[in-house]
Design an enzyme around this catalytic site. Structure first.
Site, mmCIF file in Angstrom:
data_model
loop_
_atom_site.group_PDB
_atom_site.id
_atom_site.type_symbol
_atom_site.label_atom_id
_atom_site.label_comp_id
_atom_site.label_asym_id
_atom_site.label_seq_id
_atom_site.Cartn_x
_atom_site.Cartn_y
_atom_site.Cartn_z
ATOM 1 N N TYR A 1 40.647 -15.824 -25.928
ATOM 2 C CA TYR A 1 39.739 -14.898 -26.616
ATOM 3 C C TYR A 1 40.449 -13.651 -27.138
ATOM 4 O O TYR A 1 39.896 -12.919 -27.944
ATOM 5 C CB TYR A 1 38.617 -14.457 -25.667
ATOM 6 C CG TYR A 1 37.308 -15.153 -25.893
ATOM 7 C CD1 TYR A 1 37.234 -16.309 -26.655
ATOM 8 C CD2 TYR A 1 36.144 -14.648 -25.351
ATOM 9 C CE1 TYR A 1 36.030 -16.954 -26.843
ATOM 10 C CE2 TYR A 1 34.928 -15.288 -25.538
ATOM 11 C CZ TYR A 1 34.880 -16.436 -26.282
ATOM 12 O OH TYR A 1 33.694 -17.068 -26.463
ATOM 13 N N LYS B 1 44.875 -23.398 -13.969
ATOM 14 C CA LYS B 1 45.857 -24.438 -14.278
ATOM 15 C C LYS B 1 47.231 -23.885 -13.867
ATOM 16 O O LYS B 1 48.212 -23.906 -14.619
ATOM 17 C CB LYS B 1 45.778 -24.754 -15.791
ATOM 18 C CG LYS B 1 46.575 -25.932 -16.242
ATOM 19 C CD LYS B 1 46.071 -27.273 -15.731
ATOM 20 C CE LYS B 1 47.041 -28.376 -16.133
ATOM 21 N NZ LYS B 1 46.920 -29.594 -15.325
ATOM 22 N N ASP C 1 41.932 -29.497 -14.113
ATOM 23 C CA ASP C 1 41.649 -30.908 -14.413
ATOM 24 C C ASP C 1 40.967 -31.594 -13.233
ATOM 25 O O ASP C 1 40.026 -32.377 -13.407
ATOM 26 C CB ASP C 1 42.912 -31.656 -14.865
ATOM 27 C CG ASP C 1 44.166 -31.259 -14.107
ATOM 28 O OD1 ASP C 1 44.292 -30.064 -13.777
ATOM 29 O OD2 ASP C 1 45.005 -32.118 -13.831
ATOM 30 N N ASP D 1 35.181 -22.170 -20.659
ATOM 31 C CA ASP D 1 34.508 -22.652 -21.858
ATOM 32 C C ASP D 1 34.252 -24.154 -21.729
ATOM 33 O O ASP D 1 33.128 -24.643 -21.916
ATOM 34 C CB ASP D 1 35.428 -22.368 -23.055
ATOM 35 C CG ASP D 1 34.681 -22.377 -24.366
ATOM 36 O OD1 ASP D 1 33.439 -22.413 -24.343
ATOM 37 O OD2 ASP D 1 35.339 -22.358 -25.421
#
Ligand code: NAP
Length: 452
Positions: free
Chosen positions: A195, A262, A313, A337
């Protein structure tokens, strides 16, 4: 009559957003025909008071002024439907005692048509001043140099947390067999990561400069035809987002906060997000939280919020396979998101998913879907996303009775299979109604106020 005229002249000099909802014939309730009714109407319209922010909480008067942006495309349809539900729910809950004084502010196509600006400064000022606002979807103007209005609103108002609760309502069609097991509130960082919008086109002077810097100064191996997207993540914004998530878990009796990252690949951004989260929990919430690792070593989690982390994930599997192990989720921007839409898909899609952009002392509640232009003005789409955003708003403002009444209304309407097209096409035996028809069905199922 002359007194009424004087009041009207004063109103005419106020900024449009201070009074337009209550007087604008196209938006507000109908202008009463008798002079006495008109006087009562005007005094009601002027009786609102500002919401204040004290000691980390909204202080809400009996008649709070709440600005709204109706939005583009389907925005006016869903806003009209939602406002009807909000007003009826407040009335059924509190009678004449409390009432929201809605006040329109402009953004998007309507603002552009009336002022030549997509996001007028007066709109930002009104949200800052009145602290709590609600909006429909806004078109992202197409053209060089114009940012998404939603991103601009979040950045300019320092709304650092995007909060998205995702839960299932009995009877809503779902692609999974136990949708009731998913009940999460996602806190997504709202200002940084992708963003922040630091991106350079391949071959541009900026990209070439950056490529040379990375190769020459930092010995990185980067091809000369590369494009770049930079993902800044600060301790400051990550920690205040995670603190908001932990405070929410503590005040709403939720048992865990999961940091989704992540960090196995992006150690110094995503990995740091996880580390800052544990650090913050230990520094500021030591008495009330415990790490999952400590519970594995035998420590008791009784009465505490468990802080855990999952790699992004793996988390997508977890919310499908073991959703009931997750309650509050805190995550950087891009993971959030993806994850919030994936979760929303399990409970009926975007039409059922509400959201809020929150800072400290300022909150903007919003439908999470877009403007669905092909349905604009057809009174067709599902207004639940913006109605549930209103539920979040009433909870945040300390009017939980209104929130509960609206939830009961939605549950009642869906239980009798009176739904909009998006749900009707997936439900056997459903009665398809319009957007406003669905709002009426919700109102019909609001718990009736007990009269003395
Ligand atoms: P969209 O407006 O969300 O619509 C995509 C599809 O989602 C619709 O065609 C419809 O599906 C379904 N849908 C959306 N809202 C619904 C509702 N209330 N009830 C039932 N179904 C609903 O996405 P888009 O077409 O990609 O974006 C259009 C514009 O919205 C763009 O300008 C975009 O920038 C903007 N946008 C704004 C926001 C925001 O303001 N927060 C968010 C996203 C996008 P079916 O066709 O299957 O019926």
């Amino acid at each position: 009559m002359s007194r009424l005229w004087r009041v009207l002249s004063v109103l005419a000099r106020l900024p449009a957003w201070e009074w337009s909802t209550n007087l604008h014939p196209a938006i507000g309730p109908p202008w009463p025909s008798s002079p006495i009714e008109r006087k009562q109407f005007l005094s009601k319209a002027m009786s609102g008071t500002k919401i204040e922010w004290q000691n980390g909480k909204f202080v809400v008067p009996q008649h709070p002024i709440i600005p709204f942006i109706e939005g583009d495309g389907i925005g006016p349809d869903i806003w009209r439907a939602a406002r009807n539900v909000f007003d009826e729910a407040v009335h059924q809950t509190f009678g004449e005692e409390r009432r929201v004084v809605w006040s329109e502010i402009l953004a998007g196509e309507k603002a552009y048509a009336e002022t030549g600006e997509w996001l007028p400064e007066a709109t930002l000022d009104a949200i800052r001043e009145y602290r709590c606002a609600i909006k429909g979807p806004l078109t992202t103007p197409v053209g060089g140099g114009i940012r998404s209005l939603n991103v601009s609103l979040r950045q300019l108002l320092d709304l650092y947390a995007c909060v998205r609760p995702v839960r299932w309502f009995t009877g809503v069609p779902s692609p999974v067999h136990s949708p009731e097991k998913l009940d999460v509130v996602i806190f997504r960082e709202n200002l940084e990561d992708v963003y922040a919008g630091i991106e350079y086109q391949a071959g541009s002077p900026e990209a070439r400069k950056l490529q040379s810097f990375l190769v020459d100064e930092l010995s990185a191996n980067v091809r000369p035809d590369s494009a770049f997207g930079i993902k800044p993540m600060s301790a400051y914004n990550s920690k205040r987002l995670i603190a908001k998530a932990i405070r929410f878990a503590l005040t709403r009796g939720r048992d865990s906060v999961t940091l989704v990252h992540k960090g196995n690949i992006m150690k110094f951004t995503e990995g740091a997000f996880r580390d800052w989260g544990y650090e913050l929990a230990a520094e500021e919430f030591a008495e009330h939280t415990i790490s999952e690792a400590a519970t594995w070593e035998g420590a008791s989690a009784a009465g505490k919020v468990v802080i855990k982390d999952r790699i992004a994930d793996a988390m997508f599997q977890q919310v499908l396979l073991r959703p009931n192990e997750y309650s509050v989720i805190a995550t950087p921007n891009l993971n959030g998101d993806y994850l919030s839409d994936a979760c929303a898909a399990q409970v009926g899609g975007l039409g059922m998913a509400p959201g809020a952009n929150m800072g400290d002392g300022v909150a903007l509640f919003e439908a999470t879907h877009g403007t669905a232009p092909k349905y604009a003005g057809q009174d067709k789409v599902n207004p639940t996303s913006v109605i549930l955003s209103g539920v979040m708003m009433f909870e945040e403002l300390g009017w939980p009775e209104v929130a509960e009444a609206i939830i009961a209304g939605i549950e009642g309407a869906i239980a009798e299979k009176t739904v909009t097209y998006d749900l009707a096409r997936q439900m056997d035996g459903a009665r398809e109604v319009s957007c406003s028809g669905f709002a009426e069905a919700i109102v019909k199922h609001l718990p009736q106020r007990a009269t003395a």
